[in-house]
Design a protein around this motif. Structure first.
Motif, PDB file in Angstrom:
ATOM      1  N   VAL A 159      40.511  34.506 -24.246  1.00 54.20           N
ATOM      2  CA  VAL A 159      39.148  34.622 -24.742  1.00 54.20           C
ATOM      3  C   VAL A 159      38.221  34.196 -23.616  1.00 54.20           C
ATOM      4  O   VAL A 159      38.226  33.039 -23.200  1.00 54.20           O
ATOM      5  CB  VAL A 159      38.922  33.748 -25.989  1.00 54.20           C
ATOM      6  CG1 VAL A 159      37.475  33.840 -26.433  1.00 54.20           C
ATOM      7  CG2 VAL A 159      39.856  34.172 -27.110  1.00 54.20           C
ATOM      8  N   HIS A 160      37.449  35.132 -23.098  1.00 57.03           N
ATOM      9  CA  HIS A 160      36.551  34.841 -21.991  1.00 57.03           C
ATOM     10  C   HIS A 160      35.156  34.541 -22.512  1.00 57.03           C
ATOM     11  O   HIS A 160      34.734  35.076 -23.549  1.00 57.03           O
ATOM     12  CB  HIS A 160      36.500  36.030 -21.025  1.00 57.03           C
ATOM     13  CG  HIS A 160      37.789  36.273 -20.308  1.00 57.03           C
ATOM     14  ND1 HIS A 160      38.170  35.557 -19.192  1.00 57.03           N
ATOM     15  CD2 HIS A 160      38.807  37.140 -20.558  1.00 57.03           C
ATOM     16  CE1 HIS A 160      39.352  35.984 -18.773  1.00 57.03           C
ATOM     17  NE2 HIS A 160      39.760  36.933 -19.591  1.00 57.03           N
ATOM     18  N   PRO A 161      34.416  33.689 -21.794  1.00 60.68           N
ATOM     19  CA  PRO A 161      33.028  33.437 -22.197  1.00 60.68           C
ATOM     20  C   PRO A 161      32.172  34.673 -21.947  1.00 60.68           C
ATOM     21  O   PRO A 161      32.590  35.605 -21.256  1.00 60.68           O
ATOM     22  CB  PRO A 161      32.613  32.289 -21.262  1.00 60.68           C
ATOM     23  CG  PRO A 161      33.441  32.499 -20.028  1.00 60.68           C
ATOM     24  CD  PRO A 161      34.776  33.001 -20.529  1.00 60.68           C
ATOM     25  N   ARG A 162      30.969  34.683 -22.506  1.00 57.85           N
ATOM     26  CA  ARG A 162      30.003  35.751 -22.214  1.00 57.85           C
ATOM     27  C   ARG A 162      28.988  35.201 -21.222  1.00 57.85           C
ATOM     28  O   ARG A 162      28.090  34.434 -21.609  1.00 57.85           O
ATOM     29  CB  ARG A 162      29.287  36.230 -23.483  1.00 57.85           C
ATOM     30  CG  ARG A 162      30.138  37.073 -24.392  1.00 57.85           C
ATOM     31  CD  ARG A 162      29.311  37.659 -25.528  1.00 57.85           C
ATOM     32  NE  ARG A 162      28.332  38.640 -25.071  1.00 57.85           N
ATOM     33  CZ  ARG A 162      28.619  39.931 -24.875  1.00 57.85           C
ATOM     34  NH1 ARG A 162      29.845  40.382 -25.061  1.00 57.85           N
ATOM     35  NH2 ARG A 162      27.666  40.768 -24.493  1.00 57.85           N
ATOM     36  N   PRO A 163      29.117  35.573 -19.958  1.00 52.34           N
ATOM     37  CA  PRO A 163      28.129  35.103 -18.978  1.00 52.34           C
ATOM     38  C   PRO A 163      26.726  35.586 -19.335  1.00 52.34           C
ATOM     39  O   PRO A 163      26.530  36.641 -19.946  1.00 52.34           O
ATOM     40  CB  PRO A 163      28.607  35.739 -17.667  1.00 52.34           C
ATOM     41  CG  PRO A 163      30.063  35.986 -17.872  1.00 52.34           C
ATOM     42  CD  PRO A 163      30.190  36.350 -19.320  1.00 52.34           C
ATOM     43  N   ARG A 164      25.764  34.793 -18.918  1.00 46.31           N
ATOM     44  CA  ARG A 164      24.351  35.133 -19.104  1.00 46.31           C
ATOM     45  C   ARG A 164      23.786  35.502 -17.737  1.00 46.31           C
ATOM     46  O   ARG A 164      23.685  34.642 -16.852  1.00 46.31           O
ATOM     47  CB  ARG A 164      23.607  33.948 -19.716  1.00 46.31           C
ATOM     48  CG  ARG A 164      22.158  34.206 -20.081  1.00 46.31           C
ATOM     49  CD  ARG A 164      21.601  33.046 -20.896  1.00 46.31           C
ATOM     50  NE  ARG A 164      20.219  33.254 -21.281  1.00 46.31           N
ATOM     51  CZ  ARG A 164      19.178  32.729 -20.627  1.00 46.31           C
ATOM     52  NH1 ARG A 164      19.371  31.937 -19.577  1.00 46.31           N
ATOM     53  NH2 ARG A 164      17.937  32.972 -21.027  1.00 46.31           N
ATOM     54  N   LEU A 165      23.430  36.782 -17.561  1.00 46.01           N
ATOM     55  CA  LEU A 165      23.034  37.277 -16.244  1.00 46.01           C
ATOM     56  C   LEU A 165      21.594  37.781 -16.257  1.00 46.01           C
ATOM     57  O   LEU A 165      21.227  38.607 -17.098  1.00 46.01           O
ATOM     58  CB  LEU A 165      23.933  38.438 -15.801  1.00 46.01           C
ATOM     59  CG  LEU A 165      25.427  38.174 -15.657  1.00 46.01           C
ATOM     60  CD1 LEU A 165      26.123  39.404 -15.113  1.00 46.01           C
ATOM     61  CD2 LEU A 165      25.671  36.998 -14.742  1.00 46.01           C
ATOM     62  N   ALA A 166      20.807  37.308 -15.307  1.00 49.53           N
ATOM     63  CA  ALA A 166      19.518  37.931 -15.055  1.00 49.53           C
ATOM     64  C   ALA A 166      19.767  39.220 -14.284  1.00 49.53           C
ATOM     65  O   ALA A 166      20.759  39.345 -13.556  1.00 49.53           O
ATOM     66  CB  ALA A 166      18.612  37.001 -14.262  1.00 49.53           C
ATOM     67  N   VAL A 167      18.877  40.191 -14.452  1.00 50.75           N
ATOM     68  CA  VAL A 167      19.071  41.487 -13.811  1.00 50.75           C
ATOM     69  C   VAL A 167      17.714  42.146 -13.604  1.00 50.75           C
ATOM     70  O   VAL A 167      16.807  42.005 -14.433  1.00 50.75           O
ATOM     71  CB  VAL A 167      19.986  42.394 -14.666  1.00 50.75           C
ATOM     72  CG1 VAL A 167      19.374  42.666 -16.026  1.00 50.75           C
ATOM     73  CG2 VAL A 167      20.317  43.697 -13.957  1.00 50.75           C
ATOM     74  N   VAL A 219      31.909  39.206  -9.853  1.00 54.57           N
ATOM     75  CA  VAL A 219      32.268  39.084 -11.270  1.00 54.57           C
ATOM     76  C   VAL A 219      33.153  37.865 -11.495  1.00 54.57           C
ATOM     77  O   VAL A 219      32.996  37.136 -12.482  1.00 54.57           O
ATOM     78  CB  VAL A 219      32.948  40.374 -11.769  1.00 54.57           C
ATOM     79  CG1 VAL A 219      33.505  40.188 -13.182  1.00 54.57           C
ATOM     80  CG2 VAL A 219      31.960  41.532 -11.738  1.00 54.57           C
ATOM     81  N   GLU A 220      34.071  37.615 -10.577  1.00 57.02           N
ATOM     82  CA  GLU A 220      34.918  36.427 -10.697  1.00 57.02           C
ATOM     83  C   GLU A 220      34.074  35.159 -10.707  1.00 57.02           C
ATOM     84  O   GLU A 220      34.282  34.252 -11.526  1.00 57.02           O
ATOM     85  CB  GLU A 220      35.919  36.387  -9.543  1.00 57.02           C
ATOM     86  CG  GLU A 220      36.850  35.183  -9.614  1.00 57.02           C
ATOM     87  CD  GLU A 220      37.750  35.068  -8.394  1.00 57.02           C
ATOM     88  OE1 GLU A 220      38.503  34.079  -8.329  1.00 57.02           O
ATOM     89  OE2 GLU A 220      37.682  35.942  -7.507  1.00 57.02           O
ATOM     90  N   ARG A 221      33.108  35.066  -9.792  1.00 56.27           N
ATOM     91  CA  ARG A 221      32.239  33.890  -9.727  1.00 56.27           C
ATOM     92  C   ARG A 221      31.422  33.734 -11.004  1.00 56.27           C
ATOM     93  O   ARG A 221      31.245  32.607 -11.512  1.00 56.27           O
ATOM     94  CB  ARG A 221      31.286  34.000  -8.538  1.00 56.27           C
ATOM     95  CG  ARG A 221      31.934  33.873  -7.182  1.00 56.27           C
ATOM     96  CD  ARG A 221      30.884  34.027  -6.084  1.00 56.27           C
ATOM     97  NE  ARG A 221      29.936  32.919  -6.093  1.00 56.27           N
ATOM     98  CZ  ARG A 221      28.748  32.963  -5.490  1.00 56.27           C
ATOM     99  NH1 ARG A 221      28.338  34.073  -4.901  1.00 56.27           N
ATOM    100  NH2 ARG A 221      27.953  31.915  -5.513  1.00 56.27           N
ATOM    101  N   VAL A 222      30.935  34.841 -11.533  1.00 51.86           N
ATOM    102  CA  VAL A 222      30.092  34.809 -12.731  1.00 51.86           C
ATOM    103  C   VAL A 222      30.866  34.254 -13.923  1.00 51.86           C
ATOM    104  O   VAL A 222      30.351  33.393 -14.668  1.00 51.86           O
ATOM    105  CB  VAL A 222      29.563  36.227 -13.020  1.00 51.86           C
ATOM    106  CG1 VAL A 222      29.095  36.355 -14.455  1.00 51.86           C
ATOM    107  CG2 VAL A 222      28.442  36.582 -12.051  1.00 51.86           C
TER     108      VAL A 222
END
Length: 321
Positions: free
Chosen positions: A3-11, A166-169
């Motif tokens: 179960v992976h978290p949902r990253p929060r990304l500005a774009v 993506v890995e870092r995020v």
């Protein structure tokens, strides 16, 4: 399945298809909208629209003096952009990354043309003086959040850079979830234990430093401990893992697993790692073998390593040579 978290990304809003570009169009990026969107929460930002320029609008230029002006130099938007940065950026908390529009005088991360500011010796033919510019908004974001994973859409077309970002995020999202909760020193120890080999693959010195920080988890002030671990963790994963370091990390997975495998299975894994080292096989092949055997042999420490499962598998980012 993890179960992976949902990253929060500005774009940059235009990358999601919003018609906010200078010409009234957009720059929709299909990797972001069709694949990554399934796993992240977006925070769209268009600084040029937010300072009231509208779309379409006059083309903007960066000057060597650090200002952002219209191409005909009839309007200077520097103060408005910096005012927006002062008001808006402090509210961009809890982000795990930022995807910015390349070649934009507000959002580009680097390599942007800069034009003469009228300084002595600068060219006056209307051509760029150099290409050492950074977007005014992007520069303010980087100054405020130097460890925040940030990339441009253009660079994300490179499969190696895409995978690293993506890995870092996702790593940043896991770290945020830890420190946003009522964590105890033991929680940090457990978090670090799961991330050891992932850190090692990126930066052996950071692997050692984070280990030293965690070793004192029960004796240090919590705020200082968190700040030090955030810094060392972020700096370590910011270094792109090369083939040699990946090979080293793969062997670190195989080591404690080896005694539980028969000769044929060990041979298959070693052969896959060697094939990867020679550039003949993508990283996904030895990783899949090691994860399969770690889970099959109920080796919990290895099966739980984020190195073997850093982000959702359907993103398919480790299949490139």
């Amino acid at each position: 399945m993890s179960v992976h978290p949902r990253p929060r990304l500005a774009v940059s809003s235009c990358l999601l298809g919003a018609p906010v570009r200078y010409n009234g169009g957009h720059s929709r990026d299909r990797f972001l909208t069709d694949r990554l969107s399934r796993h992240v929460d977006w925070v769209p930002v268009c600084p040029e629209m937010e300072i009231g320029l509208g779309a379409p609008r006059a083309t903007l230029h960066l000057l060597t003096a650090g200002r952002i002006v219209t191409q005909d130099r009839t309007a200077d938007h520097t103060e408005a952009m910096m005012g927006l940065a002062r008001d808006r950026i402090p509210g961009l908390t809890g982000l795990d990354g930022y995807v910015l529009k390349s070649r934009s005088p507000s959002c580009g991360l680097g390599g942007l043309p800069r034009y003469a500011s009228g300084r002595p010796g600068e060219r006056t033919d209307g051509q760029p003086v150099d290409r050492g510019g950074r977007g005014v908004w992007a520069g303010a974001v980087r100054d405020a959040y130097p460890l925040l994973p940030a990339e441009e859409d253009g660079r994300l077309r490179d499969p190696v850079l895409r995978e690293h970002f993506v890995e870092r995020v996702f790593a940043q999202a896991r770290l945020r979830e830890l420190f946003d909760g009522e964590w105890r020193p033991g929680d940090l120890v457990a978090f670090h234990s799961r991330h050891k080999l992932q850190i090692l693959a990126h930066h052996p010195a950071a692997y050692r430093e984070t280990g030293r920080i965690v070793a004192r988890a029960g004796t240090r002030d919590r705020d200082d401990l968190e700040a030090d671990y955030r810094r060392a963790f972020g700096e370590g994963l910011a270094v792109r893992a090369r083939r040699g370091r990946h090979t080293n990390a793969l062997m670190h997975v195989l080591g404690p697993l080896s005694d539980r495998l028969d000769q044929a299975r060990r041979h298959d894994i070693v052969a896959a790692i060697e094939s990867y080292r020679r550039g003949e096989t993508p990283l996904s092949v030895p990783v899949a073998l090691l994860r399969h055997h770690a889970e099959g042999e109920h080796h919990d420490y290895l099966a739980e390593q984020t190195y073997l499962d850093p982000y959702p598998a359907d993103l398919m980012l480790r299949h490139h040579l």
